[in-house]
Design a protein around this motif. Structure first.
Motif, PDB file in Angstrom:
ATOM      1  N   GLY A   9      14.466  58.178  38.945  1.00  0.00           N
ATOM      2  CA  GLY A   9      13.553  57.181  39.469  1.00  0.00           C
ATOM      3  C   GLY A   9      13.296  56.076  38.463  1.00  0.00           C
ATOM      4  O   GLY A   9      13.719  56.150  37.301  1.00  0.00           O
ATOM      5  N   ARG A  38       9.813  61.517  50.876  1.00  0.00           N
ATOM      6  CA  ARG A  38       9.090  60.582  50.020  1.00  0.00           C
ATOM      7  C   ARG A  38       7.655  60.427  50.509  1.00  0.00           C
ATOM      8  O   ARG A  38       7.369  60.611  51.681  1.00  0.00           O
ATOM      9  CB  ARG A  38       9.783  59.224  49.972  1.00  0.00           C
ATOM     10  CG  ARG A  38       9.774  58.438  51.290  1.00  0.00           C
ATOM     11  CD  ARG A  38      10.628  57.188  51.152  1.00  0.00           C
ATOM     12  NE  ARG A  38      10.636  56.387  52.374  1.00  0.00           N
ATOM     13  CZ  ARG A  38      11.381  55.303  52.555  1.00  0.00           C
ATOM     14  NH1 ARG A  38      12.210  54.895  51.585  1.00  0.00           N
ATOM     15  NH2 ARG A  38      11.314  54.632  53.690  1.00  0.00           N
ATOM     16  N   THR A  91       9.103  51.957  48.014  1.00  0.00           N
ATOM     17  CA  THR A  91       8.288  52.450  46.907  1.00  0.00           C
ATOM     18  C   THR A  91       7.561  53.727  47.306  1.00  0.00           C
ATOM     19  O   THR A  91       6.851  53.755  48.320  1.00  0.00           O
ATOM     20  CB  THR A  91       7.269  51.383  46.482  1.00  0.00           C
ATOM     21  OG1 THR A  91       7.968  50.262  45.944  1.00  0.00           O
ATOM     22  CG2 THR A  91       6.316  51.934  45.432  1.00  0.00           C
ATOM     23  N   ALA A  92       7.762  54.778  46.526  1.00  0.00           N
ATOM     24  CA  ALA A  92       7.177  56.084  46.847  1.00  0.00           C
ATOM     25  C   ALA A  92       7.539  57.072  45.744  1.00  0.00           C
ATOM     26  O   ALA A  92       8.373  56.783  44.877  1.00  0.00           O
ATOM     27  CB  ALA A  92       7.710  56.592  48.183  1.00  0.00           C
ATOM     28  N   ILE A  93       6.924  58.231  45.818  1.00  0.00           N
ATOM     29  CA  ILE A  93       7.383  59.368  45.039  1.00  0.00           C
ATOM     30  C   ILE A  93       8.419  60.091  45.903  1.00  0.00           C
ATOM     31  O   ILE A  93       8.143  60.424  47.060  1.00  0.00           O
ATOM     32  CB  ILE A  93       6.227  60.307  44.676  1.00  0.00           C
ATOM     33  CG1 ILE A  93       5.195  59.568  43.827  1.00  0.00           C
ATOM     34  CG2 ILE A  93       6.756  61.525  43.912  1.00  0.00           C
ATOM     35  CD1 ILE A  93       3.942  60.374  43.560  1.00  0.00           C
ATOM     36  N   TYR A  94       9.572  60.344  45.329  1.00  0.00           N
ATOM     37  CA  TYR A  94      10.662  60.989  46.056  1.00  0.00           C
ATOM     38  C   TYR A  94      10.760  62.449  45.629  1.00  0.00           C
ATOM     39  O   TYR A  94      10.812  62.754  44.425  1.00  0.00           O
ATOM     40  CB  TYR A  94      11.976  60.266  45.790  1.00  0.00           C
ATOM     41  CG  TYR A  94      12.082  58.980  46.566  1.00  0.00           C
ATOM     42  CD1 TYR A  94      11.302  57.882  46.229  1.00  0.00           C
ATOM     43  CD2 TYR A  94      12.936  58.873  47.662  1.00  0.00           C
ATOM     44  CE1 TYR A  94      11.370  56.707  46.959  1.00  0.00           C
ATOM     45  CE2 TYR A  94      13.018  57.702  48.396  1.00  0.00           C
ATOM     46  CZ  TYR A  94      12.235  56.620  48.032  1.00  0.00           C
ATOM     47  OH  TYR A  94      12.303  55.460  48.769  1.00  0.00           O
ATOM     48  N   THR A 120       9.858  62.228  41.731  1.00  0.00           N
ATOM     49  CA  THR A 120      10.203  61.152  40.811  1.00  0.00           C
ATOM     50  C   THR A 120       9.778  59.827  41.451  1.00  0.00           C
ATOM     51  O   THR A 120      10.000  59.601  42.636  1.00  0.00           O
ATOM     52  CB  THR A 120      11.705  61.163  40.467  1.00  0.00           C
ATOM     53  OG1 THR A 120      11.979  60.182  39.470  1.00  0.00           O
ATOM     54  CG2 THR A 120      12.590  60.901  41.684  1.00  0.00           C
ATOM     55  N   GLN A 121       9.159  58.972  40.645  1.00  0.00           N
ATOM     56  CA  GLN A 121       8.591  57.722  41.170  1.00  0.00           C
ATOM     57  C   GLN A 121       9.678  56.655  41.280  1.00  0.00           C
ATOM     58  O   GLN A 121      10.439  56.427  40.334  1.00  0.00           O
ATOM     59  CB  GLN A 121       7.481  57.223  40.250  1.00  0.00           C
ATOM     60  CG  GLN A 121       6.887  55.882  40.651  1.00  0.00           C
ATOM     61  CD  GLN A 121       6.038  55.979  41.909  1.00  0.00           C
ATOM     62  OE1 GLN A 121       5.196  56.859  42.048  1.00  0.00           O
ATOM     63  NE2 GLN A 121       6.258  55.040  42.834  1.00  0.00           N
ATOM     64  N   THR A 123       9.762  52.626  42.264  1.00  0.00           N
ATOM     65  CA  THR A 123       8.960  51.439  42.524  1.00  0.00           C
ATOM     66  C   THR A 123       9.892  50.243  42.679  1.00  0.00           C
ATOM     67  O   THR A 123      10.712  49.980  41.797  1.00  0.00           O
ATOM     68  CB  THR A 123       7.960  51.175  41.399  1.00  0.00           C
ATOM     69  OG1 THR A 123       7.126  52.328  41.220  1.00  0.00           O
ATOM     70  CG2 THR A 123       7.084  49.972  41.724  1.00  0.00           C
TER      71      THR A 123
END
Length: 126
Positions: A9, A38, A91-94, A120-121, A123
């Motif tokens: 990420g 996500r 954009t998100a945490i995956y 994992t972030q 952005t």
């Protein structure tokens, strides 16, 4: 038991690409379907992509179809998510997810997954 660790990420600009990796431990990785989900800020966790046990079949959310590709290398106990043409709304945490024992076919249903990574972030700036 399966343990999952995501990586790859980061912060990118709109239109860029990223490749996420998910390294799995456990002898049964190659027999399970795997998925990516996500969670964007203020939203529920949502399905992104899934792949069946041998990599021959995949499933994608409409929002990422044509831009994201899920793949796996069972010899390396690793699943990947190639993300192209990224948008700010990506954009998100995956999260990487491992299917329940016996789940060999791809699935977009969260409750069919037993194992989750820490996330994992990703952005994407406009």
């Amino acid at each position: 038991q399966v343990q999952l660790v995501e990586s790859g990420g980061g912060l990118v600009q709109a239109g860029d690409s990223l490749r996420l990796s998910c390294a799995a431990s456990g002898r049964t990785f190659s027999s399970r379907a795997m998925g990516w989900f996500r969670q964007a800020p203020g939203k529920e966790r949502a399905f992104v992509a899934s792949i069946n046990w041998d990599g021959s079949s995949t499933l994608y959310a409409d929002s990422v179809t044509g831009r994201f590709t899920i793949s796996r290398e069972n010899a390396k106990n690793t699943v990947y998510l190639q993300m192209n043409s990224l948008k700010p709304e990506d954009t998100a945490i995956y999260y990487c997810a491992g299917g329940k024992s016996g789940l060999r076919t791809r699935s977009d249903v969260q409750t069919t997954y037993d194992y989750w990574g820490q996330g994992t972030q990703v952005t994407v700036s406009s």
